[in-house]
Design an enzyme around this catalytic site. Structure first.
Site, short mmCIF file in Angstrom:
data_model
loop_
_atom_site.label_atom_id
_atom_site.label_comp_id
_atom_site.label_asym_id
_atom_site.label_seq_id
_atom_site.Cartn_x
_atom_site.Cartn_y
_atom_site.Cartn_z
N SER A 148 5.84 -3.86 5.18
CA SER A 148 4.91 -4.26 6.25
C SER A 148 3.51 -3.73 6.00
O SER A 148 2.52 -4.43 6.23
CB SER A 148 5.43 -3.76 7.61
OG SER A 148 6.64 -4.41 7.95
N ASP A 149 3.41 -2.50 5.51
CA ASP A 149 2.11 -1.98 5.10
C ASP A 149 1.51 -2.84 4.00
O ASP A 149 0.32 -3.17 4.01
CB ASP A 149 2.26 -0.55 4.58
CG ASP A 149 2.05 0.51 5.66
OD1 ASP A 149 1.17 0.31 6.51
OD2 ASP A 149 2.77 1.50 5.66
N THR A 150 2.33 -3.19 3.02
CA THR A 150 1.85 -3.96 1.88
C THR A 150 1.40 -5.34 2.31
O THR A 150 0.33 -5.81 1.89
CB THR A 150 2.95 -4.06 0.81
OG1 THR A 150 3.36 -2.74 0.43
CG2 THR A 150 2.46 -4.79 -0.41
N ASP A 184 5.04 1.84 8.90
CA ASP A 184 5.74 0.72 8.29
C ASP A 184 7.14 0.53 8.86
O ASP A 184 7.53 -0.60 9.20
CB ASP A 184 5.82 0.94 6.77
CG ASP A 184 6.60 -0.14 6.07
OD1 ASP A 184 6.01 -1.18 5.76
OD2 ASP A 184 7.81 0.05 5.83
N GLY A 190 -1.86 -5.12 4.10
CA GLY A 190 -2.97 -4.90 3.18
C GLY A 190 -3.36 -6.15 2.43
O GLY A 190 -4.55 -6.46 2.31
#
Length: 400
Positions: A171-173, A143, A176
């Site tokens: 960024s991960d969120t 991230d 996803g």
């Protein structure tokens, strides 16, 4: 309750956050999500989080947060017998989600082409830092790496403190939630046409898309976005203001809201001050305006000001920390938090957040707690046609 994705089987091969978060969104919508994990260790997130004891139990907080509602099976995708187990699983599935580096699934002999041969209408979603092609495709990505490359860090903080990482893995969120949306859309297409899809999610691109005005100001207006702390580039007064007790976010972005704010805080003369009379005037003199408003706001606390400002049509809210907002009546009344009692592998109750929306047909919530590693091995292998002798042989071969 209505479960929009009931009857959909998802194979979740993902690790840590972006992929597990995507599959969690599908699980709370009713999909049967089977988490396919590495024997012995499973998802790396099982070892991550603020509770060392849970990390040792392979039930780390980071894992618990994203994996309720799922089943867990362990499969060694590097062994011939394990690959056969996975192929049988694919034949029963609607969706496969993975977040390995590009090319890993192909090298295992389990890439999109092979899975299409097994299940022609499969929806295959690959989540990676940068996408399946381009000069950065093979780079490892976490991230923080993506936050830095995407420009997010460049606009976070003040001119003195930027660049700063956003305080949660944005960024991960975004990767996803983008993947979950794309998968849901592909399932609608599949229902209409009978055709599957190959989805290529780039965390970098998902983050850029979510940056909105910061990107558009440059693309369309040619203005380079800069860090502004708690100020709003598009309006003033708009930001976090000091009060007699705590910070208060105020977004008086419209002229009538600004005039109402001046009256409410007892400074009506500010509305006719030439420095603040018009929208652009206020932006040029934002810090002088801030100083005048904070002097007036010092008379009361943020908690006292917020209801009065909102009642007057001025968007406002206290600046809370995580425990405070989770205990707020607004969040409590809407039942955002789902509690599971005496979770296996954890040994105590845990709470997780459900989806960030509600449905008239029933709120989407996970129907089971996060699974201990491989807890569903026997049940799932039996569904695939393996008898007890065959399962024991798989164990001896370390295929599961």
């Amino acid at each position: 309750m209505s479960r929009p994705l009931a009857g959909i089987r998802v194979l979740d091969l993902t690790n840590v956050l972006a992929g597990p978060f995507a599959c969690y969104q599908l699980a709370v919508m009713g999909a049967e999500v089977v988490k396919v994990e590495v024997p012995g260790t499973g998802d790396l997130a099982r070892q991550l989080g603020a509770d060392p004891e849970l990390n040792r139990k392979l039930m780390g907080v980071s894992f618990l947060a994203q994996n309720a509602g799922k089943r867990s099976v362990t499969v060694n995708l590097k062994s011939a017998a394990g690959k056969e187990v996975f192929r049988r699983l694919v034949a029963t599935a609607d969706v496969v989600v993975e977040n390995f580096r590009p090319g890993v699934m192909d090298r295992l002999g389990l890439g999109y082409g092979e899975l299409c041969r097994l299940k022609p209408d499969i929806v295959y979603c690959a989540i990676s830092g940068f996408g399946m092609d381009g000069p950065l495709r093979d780079n490892p990505a976490y991230d923080q790496i993506v936050q830095g490359l995407s420009g997010v860090m460049s606009v976070t903080g003040t001119p003195e403190t930027a660049p700063l990482r956003v305080g949660y893995p944005v960024s991960d969120t975004m990767g996803g939630i983008t993947a979950a949306f794309a998968i849901a859309a592909a399932l609608v297409q599949k229902e209409r046409t009978g055709k599957g899809e190959r989805i290529d999610v780039s965390m970098l691109e998902a983050t850029l898309v979510a940056m909105g005005w910061a990107v558009s100001n440059w693309l369309i207006a040619g203005v380079r976005p800069m860090p502004m702390g708690n100020e709003n580039a598009t309006a003033a007064p708009s930001g976090a203001f000091r009060t007699g007790g705590g910070l208060l976010n105020i977004a008086a972005n419209k002229q009538e809201q600004f005039e109402a704010l001046c009256r409410l805080v007892g400074r009506p003369e500010l509305a006719v001050d030439p420095r603040f009379a018009g929208r652009e005037d206020r932006k040029r003199h934002r810090f002088e305006l801030r100083a005048a408003l904070e002097e007036a706001l010092a008379a009361r606390s943020a908690a006292q000001w917020a209801p009065d400002l909102n009642a007057a049509g001025i968007p406002a809210g206290e600046v809370l920390d995580v425990p405070e907002v989770l205990g707020h009546p607004q969040v409590v009344e809407r039942g955002l938090v789902r509690r599971f009692a005496e979770v296996p592998g954890v040994g105590r109750d845990i709470s997780v957040v459900r989806a960030g929306f509600r449905l008239a047909g029933g709120d989407p919530v996970p129907d089971r707690p996060p699974p201990p590693l491989g807890i569903d091995n026997d049940a799932i292998l039996a569904e695939l046609g393996y008898d007890e002798t065959a399962v024991e042989e798989l164990r001896r071969e370390r295929a599961i």
